[in-house]
Design a protein around this motif. Structure first.
Motif, mmCIF file in Angstrom:
data_model
loop_
_atom_site.group_PDB
_atom_site.id
_atom_site.type_symbol
_atom_site.label_atom_id
_atom_site.label_comp_id
_atom_site.label_asym_id
_atom_site.label_seq_id
_atom_site.Cartn_x
_atom_site.Cartn_y
_atom_site.Cartn_z
ATOM 1 N N THR A 7 -6.933 28.196 74.535
ATOM 2 C CA THR A 7 -5.578 27.658 74.458
ATOM 3 C C THR A 7 -4.581 28.788 74.686
ATOM 4 O O THR A 7 -4.839 29.946 74.329
ATOM 5 N N VAL A 13 -6.214 31.964 72.514
ATOM 6 C CA VAL A 13 -7.348 31.762 71.605
ATOM 7 C C VAL A 13 -8.518 31.238 72.421
ATOM 8 O O VAL A 13 -8.381 30.248 73.145
ATOM 9 N N ALA A 46 -12.860 30.248 72.802
ATOM 10 C CA ALA A 46 -14.087 29.814 72.113
ATOM 11 C C ALA A 46 -15.170 29.629 73.168
ATOM 12 O O ALA A 46 -14.905 29.111 74.262
ATOM 13 N N THR A 48 -10.332 35.051 68.944
ATOM 14 C CA THR A 48 -11.326 33.992 69.035
ATOM 15 C C THR A 48 -10.895 32.856 68.109
ATOM 16 O O THR A 48 -10.009 33.031 67.270
ATOM 17 N N LYS A 49 -11.541 31.715 68.275
ATOM 18 C CA LYS A 49 -11.199 30.565 67.423
ATOM 19 C C LYS A 49 -11.427 30.895 65.950
ATOM 20 O O LYS A 49 -10.625 30.508 65.086
ATOM 21 N N LYS A 50 -12.490 31.602 65.642
ATOM 22 C CA LYS A 50 -12.771 31.957 64.247
ATOM 23 C C LYS A 50 -11.664 32.849 63.693
ATOM 24 O O LYS A 50 -11.207 32.656 62.551
ATOM 25 N N ASP A 70 -8.603 32.950 64.713
ATOM 26 C CA ASP A 70 -7.401 32.140 64.597
ATOM 27 C C ASP A 70 -7.442 31.265 63.348
ATOM 28 O O ASP A 70 -6.428 31.084 62.662
ATOM 29 N N ASP A 71 -8.617 30.725 63.041
ATOM 30 C CA ASP A 71 -8.761 29.913 61.825
ATOM 31 C C ASP A 71 -8.466 30.734 60.575
ATOM 32 O O ASP A 71 -7.786 30.270 59.648
ATOM 33 N N GLU A 130 -3.946 24.003 77.275
ATOM 34 C CA GLU A 130 -5.294 23.951 76.723
ATOM 35 C C GLU A 130 -6.297 23.804 77.849
ATOM 36 O O GLU A 130 -6.117 22.986 78.753
#
Length: 329
Positions: free
Chosen positions: A81, A136, A138, A232-234, A236-237, A318
Motif C-alpha cells: 500500500t 507498507v 507484505a 512491512t505489514k508486521k 505497520d501493525d 493499494e
C-alpha cells in the motif's frame, strides 16, 4: 504562555484556530523576546499551508505514484500500500514540543547546563515530516519457497525498495536529505551509497518496538520537505495497533514526567513551556472539543474532517500481489 488547548473550544475552523494561535504566539514572542515561539509560529504556518491542499500536493503525489507503478512492475508478487498524509495539527504540536523537551533534557543530562538557543533552533529545523508518505509491503506465504523465512524475505524486499527509492525520486525533482547520523543503519542489506540518507528504526528499534525506515526528501518544485516511511505489514501493525502505539502510552507519560523531575523548574523557559504544552495535549479529552468539522464520541471514536487529530489523507493506493490478482481474474 499561550497553548493550542486555549483555542480548541471556540467552534472555529481549523484554519481560524491556527491563525489565532500563530498571531498570539508572535505577540508573545515579541513581548518576551522568545525566539522559539517564532520558530513555533513558522511551523504552524507550514501546517496551515499544507492543510489547504495547494496544487503542488497533487503534482507531488503523482510523482510518488510513479514509484508505485515501478514497484508493481518490479515486485508483482508483493502486496503493498501507498499512503500519504499531512500531519494533523495536534500531532504536529505534540511532536514540536516533544523535540524541545527531549533535546534540552538530553543536553542537560550530559552537560549539566542548557543548550544555546541557536542550537535548539537548529534542532527544530529538522522537523520535516509534515508531509509524509508510507509504503507498507507484505509477501503472501504462497510465494515462499521451501525453507524460506517470511520475515527475512520481506526484509530483503523492503531494503531492495529502499535502495531504489532515492535515485528514482531524484530523477523526478526530489533531493534526498542526509540523516546526519541519526539512527544510522547497521544493516548489510542497505547499500552504502544510500545509508547516509536513511534513519533505520529496524536495525535501531525504539524502546516501544517501533520499526521502520525513514528518509526525507526536498521537493525542488514546491520547495518543501517530505518524509517517506517504509515498513512491512508486521511493522505497520506494531506501529498502528500494537505496543508502539497503545501499550506504550502510559510508559511515555511516565517517561515525560521523569524528564520533568530531572530538569529544575524555572531554569529553562523553553523546556518549561514545551513540557506544559505537551502534557496538556497528552491529557486532552477529545469529546469535549468544539472545532468545526471535527467530532469525537471519545478518544477512540473520532470523525476528523479537517486534519485536527488524524491528519489529512492525500494519497491512497493499494496493490494486490500477483497471486491475489490471479484469484480475482
Amino acid at each position: 504562555m499561550v497553548t493550542l488547548n486555549d483555542y480548541l473550544y471556540s467552534g472555529d475552523t481549523i484554519f481560524k484556530i491556527i491563525q489565532n494561535y500563530m498571531t498570539d504566539l508572535r505577540k508573545e514572542a515579541k513581548r518576551t523576546h522568545n525566539e522559539i515561539d517564532l520558530v513555533h509560529s513558522n511551523c504552524l504556518l507550514q501546517v496551515q499551508e499544507m492543510l489547504e491542499h495547494n496544487d503542488f500536493l497533487t503534482s507531488q503525489s503523482q510523482k510518488i505514484r510513479e514509484f508505485y507503478k515501478y514497484m508493481a512492475k518490479e515486485f508483482p508478487f508483493l502486496a503493498f500500500t501507498f499512503r500519504g498524509r499531512i500531519k494533523s495539527l495536534i500531532r504536529t504540536e505534540e511532536k514540536f514540543n516533544g523535540y524541545i523537551v527531549e533535546y534540552i533534557y538530553n543536553y542537560y543530562e550530559e552537560y549539566g547546563t542548557y543548550p544555546a538557543v541557536a542550537d535548539l533552533k537548529e534542532k527544530l529545523s529538522c522537523f520535516r515530516d509534515i508531509i509524509a508518505y508510507r509504503i507498507v509491503i507484505a509477501l503472501p506465504k504462497c510465494h515462499l519457497k521451501p525453507g524460506q523465512n517470511l520475515e527475512e524475505e520481506e526484509m530483503k524486499y523492503l531494503y531492495q525498495i529502499a535502495n531504489a527509492l532515492p535515485g528514482f525520486l531524484e530523477e523526478r525533482g526530489f533531493t534526498a536529505e542526509p540523516a546526519k547520523g541519526v539512527r544510522e543503519s547497521k544493516s548489510d542489506l542497505l547499500d552504502d551509497e544510500v545509508k547516509p540518507y536513511y534513519r533505520d528504526f529496524i536495525s535501531n528499534p525504539t524502546m516501544y518496538g517501533y520499526r521502520s525506515l525513514h528518509i526525507t526528501f526536498y521537493d525542488n518544485t514546491s520547495r518543501s520537505y517530505m518524509e517517506v516511511q517504509l515498513r512491512t505489514k508486521k511493522m505497520d501493525d506494531i506501529a498502528e495497533i500494537g505496543p508502539a502505539n497503545h501499550l506504550g502510552y502510559e510508559k511515555r507519560q511516565e517517561h515525560e514526567r521523569a524528564r520533568r523531575d530531572a530538569v529544575p523548574k524555572g531554569e529553562c523557559i523553553y523546556f518549561d513551556e514545551a513540557y506544559e504544552r505537551g502534557m496538556k495535549l497528552f491529557n486532552l479529552d477529545l469529546k469535549d472539543l468544539d472545532v468545526n468539522m471535527f467530532a469525537a464520541m471519545n478518544n477512540s471514536l473520532i470523525n476528523d474532517g479537517c486534519g485536527l487529530y488524524r491528519g489529512r489523507l492525500i494519497l491512497p493506493y493499494e496493490h494486490l500481489s500477483r497471486f491475489q490478482n490471479d484469484l480475482i481474474d
